[in-house]
Design a protein around this motif. Structure first.
Motif, PDB file in Angstrom:
ATOM      1  N   UNK A 106      44.658  48.620  36.731  1.00  0.00           N
ATOM      2  CA  UNK A 106      44.450  48.654  38.177  1.00  0.00           C
ATOM      3  C   UNK A 106      43.584  47.484  38.627  1.00  0.00           C
ATOM      4  N   UNK A 107      42.586  47.222  37.886  1.00  0.00           N
ATOM      5  CA  UNK A 107      41.675  46.130  38.201  1.00  0.00           C
ATOM      6  C   UNK A 107      42.415  44.788  38.176  1.00  0.00           C
ATOM      7  N   UNK A 108      43.196  44.619  37.155  1.00  0.00           N
ATOM      8  CA  UNK A 108      43.946  43.377  37.014  1.00  0.00           C
ATOM      9  C   UNK A 108      44.992  43.259  38.118  1.00  0.00           C
ATOM     10  N   UNK A 109      45.612  44.369  38.388  1.00  0.00           N
ATOM     11  CA  UNK A 109      46.619  44.364  39.456  1.00  0.00           C
ATOM     12  C   UNK A 109      45.997  43.989  40.791  1.00  0.00           C
ATOM     13  N   UNK A 115      43.299  42.280  41.233  1.00  0.00           N
ATOM     14  CA  UNK A 115      42.912  40.873  41.178  1.00  0.00           C
ATOM     15  C   UNK A 115      44.120  39.977  41.433  1.00  0.00           C
ATOM     16  N   UNK A 116      45.196  40.359  40.829  1.00  0.00           N
ATOM     17  CA  UNK A 116      46.402  39.555  40.983  1.00  0.00           C
ATOM     18  C   UNK A 116      46.847  39.537  42.446  1.00  0.00           C
ATOM     19  N   UNK A 117      46.931  40.699  43.013  1.00  0.00           N
ATOM     20  CA  UNK A 117      47.449  40.789  44.373  1.00  0.00           C
ATOM     21  C   UNK A 117      46.509  40.175  45.403  1.00  0.00           C
ATOM     22  N   UNK A 118      45.240  40.263  45.147  1.00  0.00           N
ATOM     23  CA  UNK A 118      44.300  39.816  46.161  1.00  0.00           C
ATOM     24  C   UNK A 118      43.853  38.377  45.963  1.00  0.00           C
ATOM     25  N   UNK A 119      43.956  37.904  44.770  1.00  0.00           N
ATOM     26  CA  UNK A 119      43.318  36.614  44.481  1.00  0.00           C
ATOM     27  C   UNK A 119      44.234  35.632  43.748  1.00  0.00           C
ATOM     28  N   UNK A 120      44.737  36.054  42.620  1.00  0.00           N
ATOM     29  CA  UNK A 120      45.438  35.105  41.752  1.00  0.00           C
ATOM     30  C   UNK A 120      46.739  34.602  42.364  1.00  0.00           C
ATOM     31  N   UNK A 121      47.401  35.474  43.093  1.00  0.00           N
ATOM     32  CA  UNK A 121      48.640  35.036  43.733  1.00  0.00           C
ATOM     33  C   UNK A 121      48.369  33.884  44.694  1.00  0.00           C
ATOM     34  N   UNK A 122      47.295  34.034  45.419  1.00  0.00           N
ATOM     35  CA  UNK A 122      46.947  32.975  46.366  1.00  0.00           C
ATOM     36  C   UNK A 122      46.581  31.689  45.632  1.00  0.00           C
ATOM     37  N   UNK A 172      54.079  32.608  42.395  1.00  0.00           N
ATOM     38  CA  UNK A 172      53.481  33.633  41.542  1.00  0.00           C
ATOM     39  C   UNK A 172      54.482  34.610  40.942  1.00  0.00           C
ATOM     40  N   UNK A 173      55.674  34.615  41.484  1.00  0.00           N
ATOM     41  CA  UNK A 173      56.671  35.534  40.943  1.00  0.00           C
ATOM     42  C   UNK A 173      57.381  34.903  39.751  1.00  0.00           C
ATOM     43  N   UNK A 174      57.856  33.707  39.967  1.00  0.00           N
ATOM     44  CA  UNK A 174      58.630  33.043  38.906  1.00  0.00           C
ATOM     45  C   UNK A 174      57.780  32.142  38.031  1.00  0.00           C
ATOM     46  N   UNK A 175      56.579  31.829  38.509  1.00  0.00           N
ATOM     47  CA  UNK A 175      55.686  30.906  37.796  1.00  0.00           C
ATOM     48  C   UNK A 175      56.310  29.519  37.675  1.00  0.00           C
ATOM     49  N   UNK A 176      57.125  29.225  38.608  1.00  0.00           N
ATOM     50  CA  UNK A 176      57.693  27.885  38.666  1.00  0.00           C
ATOM     51  C   UNK A 176      57.105  27.179  39.882  1.00  0.00           C
TER      52      UNK A 176
END
Length: 410
Positions: free
Chosen positions: A102-105, A107-114, A123-127
């Motif tokens: 949950x924590x990682x999720x 982080x991903x949704x709120x921060x890393x995607x941006x 962030x979806x395809x990493x391309x």
DNA sequence: AACGTAAGCAACCGCAGTGTC
DNA sequence: GGACACTGCGGTTGCTTACGT
């Protein structure tokens, strides 16, 4: 947020947990283990459903959780793992000791995607975003060619023994922020996983190909760290039979941390396996020091409360003879400040992940270790419980069960 | 100071897998 | 083999806090 049907029927509480509820749950699980979650709230005197209790325990109360902000290395690892695993948060979390899915999720949704978007990465395809925007046609074309090369299977296939079966392709090099890092794991759209030659050795060791007929331990003496087998799940989920299990070399062979895959890369938070710190028993791999301490420390009894004796006996805690020179359990057990500091700054090089577990008596001898890693109120509770003679509860965690299942008798 | 917005976090929902009867 | 209960996971939502206007 709606209410669980079971919560509605029984007029159970929902929403945020109060400190009193936390204390009840913590005390109950500490004392008895969770056993059947559906029975936990009743036994613990909580007006919650078992599902809610489980979630609260896993995401917040578990003592081996590492709270606080994510380090840059952790973020990089999450990004790389996400490139490999997609939104399989539990699988990703399994590689980050003390972090919850949950924590990682979050982080991903709120921060890393941006962050990735800011770097021009989808962030979806990493391309690269430009490639994603331009190349829908190319994408399908490319995917088809890969399917052909891989035998039209979405299985991870890195088996170098089969010419033509290995898919390596340089698609994207993450602009990792750590100095000197040139991690080159590459990912293509879909479920085909590729690793560039630069990270090939590492990756083969880290994620030995399950191919189509993987065995729990291959002839080279590897244990599975993660059995990727996307084809096994039609809906993209991994079967629970593929719970993450660590791969380590049975003979003490070190992972290949090659020069192009330095500490900030994928290997950074995984157990380093040097000849000096390597454990011939797989038990320590996959356990953070804190986890190992709690697992071996009988102060806590979470996990299956009804662990059978046979399971305990079969649990592969075959404690190592002294091999690790750098770090010794007693040093940390006798010095909680040292342990706390080490945990705060743990790195692969610290050797903490591969810290040997000398004996159960060592681990249970000193309560200060676990105390040092607890919030104040939890420390107090624990001390009270210890004073009440709460000791020697069963510690057959599911990790041990999993290891037992995976390796059988060691 | 008041308000609006964004970010982060915690918890819920629904589904799928698994085990048991 | 079907029904049911339990568990785990990923997606989503709602609340709180921080920040900007």
């Amino acid at each position: 947020m709606g209410r669980h049907s079971c919560c509605y029927k029984q007029k159970l509480r929902k929403g945020l947990w109060s400190p009193e509820e936390d204390e009840k749950l913590l005390r109950h699980i500490t004392k008895y283990g969770h056993g059947c979650w559906s029975s936990v709230p009743k036994q613990a005197g909580l007006q919650r459903c078992g599902k809610s209790c489980r979630l609260r325990w896993i995401n917040y109360l578990r003592p081996d959780l590492k709270r606080g902000t994510f380090s840059q290395e952790e973020e990089n690892l999450i990004i790389e793992l996400h490139a490999v695993l997609g939104n399989r948060w539990s699988q990703i979390a399994a590689q980050l000791p003390g972090r919850t899915d949950n924590e990682i999720k979050n982080l991903w949704n709120s921060c890393l995607k941006k962050k990735l978007r800011q770097r021009g990465i989808d962030p979806v395809t990493h391309k690269p975003l430009s490639e994603v925007e331009n190349g829908e046609d190319n994408k399908s074309q490319h995917t088809n060619s890969l399917d052909m090369a891989s035998g039209a299977s979405s299985d991870l296939n890195l088996n170098t023994d089969k010419p033509g079966a290995v898919l390596y392709e340089q698609r994207l090099v993450y602009p990792l922020e750590m100095e000197g890092c040139s991690s080159s794991m590459t990912i293509n759209s879909g479920n085909n996983l590729m690793a560039s030659t630069a990270s090939k050795d590492l990756f083969l060791d880290r994620f030995p190909c399950t191919s189509t007929n993987s065995q729990p331990c291959d002839l080279a003496g590897h244990f599975p760290i993660q059995q990727f087998n996307y084809a096994s799940s039609s809906n993209g989920r991994l079967s629970s039979s593929l719970n993450p299990t660590p791969w380590i070399t049975q003979t003490g062979k070190a992972f290949h941390i090659n020069s192009e895959f330095p500490s900030s890369s994928m290997s950074s938070l995984l157990p380093p396996l040097t000849s000096s710190s390597f454990l011939s028993s797989p038990v320590a791999v996959g356990f953070s020091p804190s986890m190992a301490s709690f697992t071996a420390n009988n102060n806590f009894a979470w996990g299956m409360a009804d662990c059978s004796t046979s399971e305990k006996e079969e649990a592969p805690i075959h404690l190592m003879e002294s091999q690790a020179e750098e770090v010794k359990w007693p040093e940390y057990l006798n010095n909680p400040l040292l342990m706390a500091a080490a945990l705060q700054n743990q790195t692969p090089q610290s050797g903490l992940y591969s810290m040997e577990i000398k004996s159960e008596t060592h681990c249970s001898a000193d309560n200060s270790l676990s105390n040092s890693m607890w919030p104040q109120n939890q420390q107090q509770q624990q001390q009270q419980q210890q004073q009440q003679g709460l000791q020697n509860s069963d510690m057959c965690g599911k990790d041990i069960q999993r290891l037992t299942t995976t390796y059988g008798h060691v």
